[in-house]
Design an enzyme around this catalytic site. Structure first.
Site, PDB file in Angstrom:
ATOM      1  N   ALA A 180       0.822  -1.215   0.000  1.00 40.61           N
ATOM      2  CA  ALA A 180       0.000   0.000   0.000  1.00 40.61           C
ATOM      3  C   ALA A 180       0.858   1.269   0.000  1.00 40.61           C
ATOM      4  O   ALA A 180       1.915   1.265   0.625  1.00 40.61           O
ATOM      5  CB  ALA A 180      -0.906  -0.011   1.229  1.00 40.61           C
ATOM      6  N   LYS A 204       3.418   0.646  -6.903  1.00 43.88           N
ATOM      7  CA  LYS A 204       4.235  -0.423  -7.504  1.00 43.88           C
ATOM      8  C   LYS A 204       3.365  -1.633  -7.845  1.00 43.88           C
ATOM      9  O   LYS A 204       3.611  -2.319  -8.832  1.00 43.88           O
ATOM     10  CB  LYS A 204       5.380  -0.807  -6.565  1.00 43.88           C
ATOM     11  CG  LYS A 204       6.353   0.337  -6.361  1.00 43.88           C
ATOM     12  CD  LYS A 204       7.512  -0.035  -5.479  1.00 43.88           C
ATOM     13  CE  LYS A 204       8.279   1.195  -5.031  1.00 43.88           C
ATOM     14  NZ  LYS A 204       7.544   2.016  -4.038  1.00 43.88           N
ATOM     15  N   ASP A 253       9.157  -3.755  -0.574  1.00 43.31           N
ATOM     16  CA  ASP A 253       9.322  -2.297  -0.551  1.00 43.31           C
ATOM     17  C   ASP A 253       9.103  -1.919   0.914  1.00 43.31           C
ATOM     18  O   ASP A 253       8.004  -1.567   1.327  1.00 43.31           O
ATOM     19  CB  ASP A 253       8.295  -1.650  -1.481  1.00 43.31           C
ATOM     20  CG  ASP A 253       8.543  -0.170  -1.669  1.00 43.31           C
ATOM     21  OD1 ASP A 253       9.720   0.237  -1.666  1.00 43.31           O
ATOM     22  OD2 ASP A 253       7.567   0.576  -1.829  1.00 43.31           O
ATOM     23  N   CYS A 272      13.175   3.953   0.790  1.00 38.75           N
ATOM     24  CA  CYS A 272      13.378   5.343   0.370  1.00 38.75           C
ATOM     25  C   CYS A 272      14.136   6.066   1.474  1.00 38.75           C
ATOM     26  O   CYS A 272      13.752   7.146   1.896  1.00 38.75           O
ATOM     27  CB  CYS A 272      12.045   6.012   0.070  1.00 38.75           C
ATOM     28  SG  CYS A 272      10.863   5.901   1.397  1.00 38.75           S
ATOM     29  N   GLY A 303       0.053   1.255  -3.270  1.00 39.27           N
ATOM     30  CA  GLY A 303      -0.190   0.448  -4.462  1.00 39.27           C
ATOM     31  C   GLY A 303       0.391   0.935  -5.779  1.00 39.27           C
ATOM     32  O   GLY A 303       0.079   0.364  -6.817  1.00 39.27           O
TER      33      GLY A 303
HETATM   34  C1  LIG Z   1       7.096   2.035   1.767  1.00 41.05           C
HETATM   35  S1  LIG Z   1       5.474   1.611   2.085  1.00 41.05           S
HETATM   36  C2  LIG Z   1       5.047   0.680   0.667  1.00 41.05           C
HETATM   37  C3  LIG Z   1       4.744   1.491  -0.565  1.00 41.05           C
HETATM   38  C4  LIG Z   1       4.168   0.645  -1.669  1.00 41.05           C
HETATM   39  N1  LIG Z   1       5.040  -0.439  -2.037  1.00 41.05           N
HETATM   40  C5  LIG Z   1       3.848   1.431  -2.933  1.00 41.05           C
HETATM   41  O1  LIG Z   1       4.576   1.360  -3.889  1.00 41.05           O
HETATM   42  O2  LIG Z   1       2.810   2.119  -2.936  1.00 41.05           O
HETATM   43  C6  LIG Z   1       5.648   0.368   3.288  1.00 41.05           C
HETATM   44  C7  LIG Z   1       4.362  -0.363   3.635  1.00 41.05           C
HETATM   45  O3  LIG Z   1       4.707  -1.486   4.448  1.00 41.05           O
HETATM   46  C8  LIG Z   1       3.608  -1.762   5.265  1.00 41.05           C
HETATM   47  N2  LIG Z   1       4.096  -2.692   6.329  1.00 41.05           N
HETATM   48  C9  LIG Z   1       4.801  -2.393   7.430  1.00 41.05           C
HETATM   49  N3  LIG Z   1       5.093  -3.516   8.115  1.00 41.05           N
HETATM   50  C10 LIG Z   1       4.566  -4.552   7.411  1.00 41.05           C
HETATM   51  C11 LIG Z   1       4.508  -5.961   7.611  1.00 41.05           C
HETATM   52  N4  LIG Z   1       5.068  -6.545   8.675  1.00 41.05           N
HETATM   53  N5  LIG Z   1       3.857  -6.725   6.693  1.00 41.05           N
HETATM   54  C12 LIG Z   1       3.267  -6.134   5.623  1.00 41.05           C
HETATM   55  N6  LIG Z   1       3.288  -4.804   5.407  1.00 41.05           N
HETATM   56  C13 LIG Z   1       3.925  -4.025   6.276  1.00 41.05           C
HETATM   57  C14 LIG Z   1       3.142  -0.405   5.705  1.00 41.05           C
HETATM   58  O4  LIG Z   1       1.793  -0.431   6.134  1.00 41.05           O
HETATM   59  C15 LIG Z   1       3.352   0.423   4.434  1.00 41.05           C
HETATM   60  O5  LIG Z   1       2.148   0.501   3.705  1.00 41.05           O
END
Ligand SMILES: C[S@@+](CC[C@H](N)C(=O)[O-])C[C@H]1O[C@@H](n2cnc3c(N)ncnc32)[C@H](O)[C@@H]1O
Length: 497
Positions: free
Chosen positions: A129, A133, A195, A248, A131
């Site tokens: 999220a 990517k 990510d 990032c 989303g």
């Molecule tokens: C950098 S953001 C991702 C951005 C996303 N890949 C995009 O391109 O839009 C990191 C995400 O990792 C999620 N997150 C954190 N810990 C997590 C876990 N243990 N399992 C799954 N998701 C996790 C967060 O809620 C956050 O949405």
């Protein structure tokens, strides 16, 4: 390559002094040109968008934006992307609201470009999220096959689903799970994107207030979580498959040190692949930090610095899993059962009303996930039974209302092929429609179609569904939550992710 020097903004609270005094000051010896680095961090970030390949070519989008008086510029190494002025609020433009484009920071678009994706691969996006990517991966897979988009945050999964529906993604199942505990029963994947959640230092240009937060909590305890996610990705990747790890942030503790530890945990099982991009300026991953020496292969990773390409900061590593024949193949996971006995009838009804050609729905499958209506997905989309899906495919037809109504996402999908119940709107009508206002049709529009639900378009691009009343009035059925032109805060649209 000559770096693209950004212009200094007067409005940002970041100054060279405040950056130098912040935890970022510890990167003085990592950065090739400290003054250029801090100058770049003090400037707002250009807006970057990509063209939705299922709806418009990048040239077509560029022409459309130019006709609107904007100045889209091509982007190195991202053939589908366009760069726009930092002040441009993409989410307030009609072409954004109707899913012709998605706003995503330039460096954030690079991981997917480096995942070596081809249709037919099964892919897991562990931290998906909001989303950006996920949608890129979905289209790189040809909007077919199986992509699982997971996030630990339910609220963020909802935002992700909105983005996927607006863009017309048909090959994604969403799950809400701690990816560090991703179950073995979910099977293995050809590609996994991690990510990772990170301290976000590289997003300072978009979010200058981050500097204060960095001052308050300079060392984030994210390393263990990042390691746990990457470790699980190695376990759930099929032999011969690849994992892309990205953040990032500039922090070596969240980048090379995480990758180094996981490489050391799985000796002979994974290796870091050398990466390169034809045009963008990058630096290799570091092989020493605060006295700790790292394996030379860490230099295969890529670092992106804001002053080199006028972007945010980013880090990417790609790991490949050994495919030696003595690795026991895992059994195929149990697949989720899907279906709707009445699907063919609903699809035939839509096809007949809107004049779609025979066989139009071949290549799709339908699933009734809620009592509200039907979801549409690629016929070969086959998510595992576990972890439990939040949703699969695109919510495309509401069947619990009288008369049943295609959703806006559904209309955007098939509407361009509709030969009946379709009206082309002018600019003023388009804007009223997107603001969810009622408006009058022209006599020609009124004569063109009988009253009832109609697909509305502008320049041939589908905007959604409207109701043409017998009185002649056109009522907009555009969802308020998609109406970025009037509602959503702009920040929601220029995503890191
Ligand atoms: C950098 S953001 C991702 C951005 C996303 N890949 C995009 O391109 O839009 C990191 C995400 O990792 C999620 N997150 C954190 N810990 C997590 C876990 N243990 N399992 C799954 N998701 C996790 C967060 O809620 C956050 O949405």
């Amino acid at each position: 390559m000559r770096p693209n020097r950004p212009r200094r903004s007067e409005t940002t609270p970041c100054t060279p002094t405040s950056i130098g005094a912040s935890p970022l000051g510890r990167y003085r010896d990592l950065v090739d040109d400290w003054d250029a680095f801090v100058a770049a961090l003090c400037c707002p970030l250009p807006t970057c968008i990509w063209a939705n390949p299922t709806r418009i070519s990048v040239n077509g989008l560029s022409e459309l934006l130019t006709a609107q008086g904007l100045d889209p510029q091509p982007v190195s190494d991202l053939p589908n992307a366009l760069r726009l002025a930092p002040t441009l609020k993409a989410g307030r433009h009609w072409w954004y609201c109707v899913g012709l484009a998605h706003a995503q920071e330039e460096v954030s678009q690079l991981p997917v470009a480096l995942m070596d994706l081809t249709p037919g691969q099964k892919v897991l996006d562990m931290c998906a999220a909001p989303g950006g990517k996920t949608a890129q991966i979905a289209f790189a897979l040809g909007n077919r096959g199986t992509l699982i988009a997971n996030d630990i945050s339910f609220a963020r999964i909802k935002a992700l689903q909105g983005n996927l529906d607006r863009l017309g993604v048909l090959n994604v199942t969403t799950t809400c799970f701690d990816a560090a505990n991703w179950p073995t029963t979910g099977g293995q994947f050809d590609r996994i994107l991690v990510d990772a959640p990170c301290s976000g230092e590289g997003t300072l240009r978009r979010n200058p207030s981050l500097l204060q937060r960095l001052h308050r909590s300079p060392s984030t305890p994210l390393g263990p979580r990042q390691r746990a996610l990457l470790r699980k990705a190695v376990q759930r990747c099929r032999p011969g498959g690849r994992i892309l790890y990205s953040t990032c942030t500039f922090a070596p503790e969240e980048n090379e040190l995480v990758v180094a530890d996981i490489l050391a945990e799985f000796p002979g099982v994974i290796r870091s692949l050398p990466l390169s991009l034809p045009s963008l300026a990058t630096t290799p991953g570091i092989t020493e930090w605060e006295g700790r020496k790292l394996a030379p292969e860490l230099a295969h990773c890529l670092r992106f610095w804001p002053h080199h390409n006028d972007t945010g900061g980013f880090f990417i590593a790609v790991l490949e899993k050994d495919s030696s024949p003595d690795v026991e193949p895992e059994p195929q996971p149990e697949l989720a059962s899907m279906g709707d006995a009445d699907a063919a009838e609903w699809l035939e009804g839509l096809g007949a009303k809107y004049g779609l050609r025979a066989g139009y729905w071949d290549g799709y499958r339908v699933n009734r996930q809620t009592r509200r209506g039907l979801h549409l997905m690629a016929a070969d989309h086959a998510p595992p039974a576990l972890p439990r899906a939040e949703g699969s495919g695109l919510f495309f037809h509401r069947t619990n209302v009288r008369p049943p109504k295609p959703t806006t996402g559904g209309a955007m999908l098939f509407g361009r092929d509709a030969s009946r119940f379709r009206i082309e709107l002018n600019e003023a009508q388009r804007d009223a429609y997107l603001r969810r206002e009622n408006f009058d049709p022209t006599p020609a529009q009124r004569a063109a179609t009988p009253p009832g639900q109609v697909i509305v378009t502008h320049l041939g691009h589908v905007l959604g569904v409207a109701l043409l009343h017998r009185s002649g009035l056109i009522e907009s059925l555009f969802p308020t939550r998609w109406s970025g032109c009037t509602a959503a805060p702009e920040d929601a649209h220029q995503e890191h992710g």
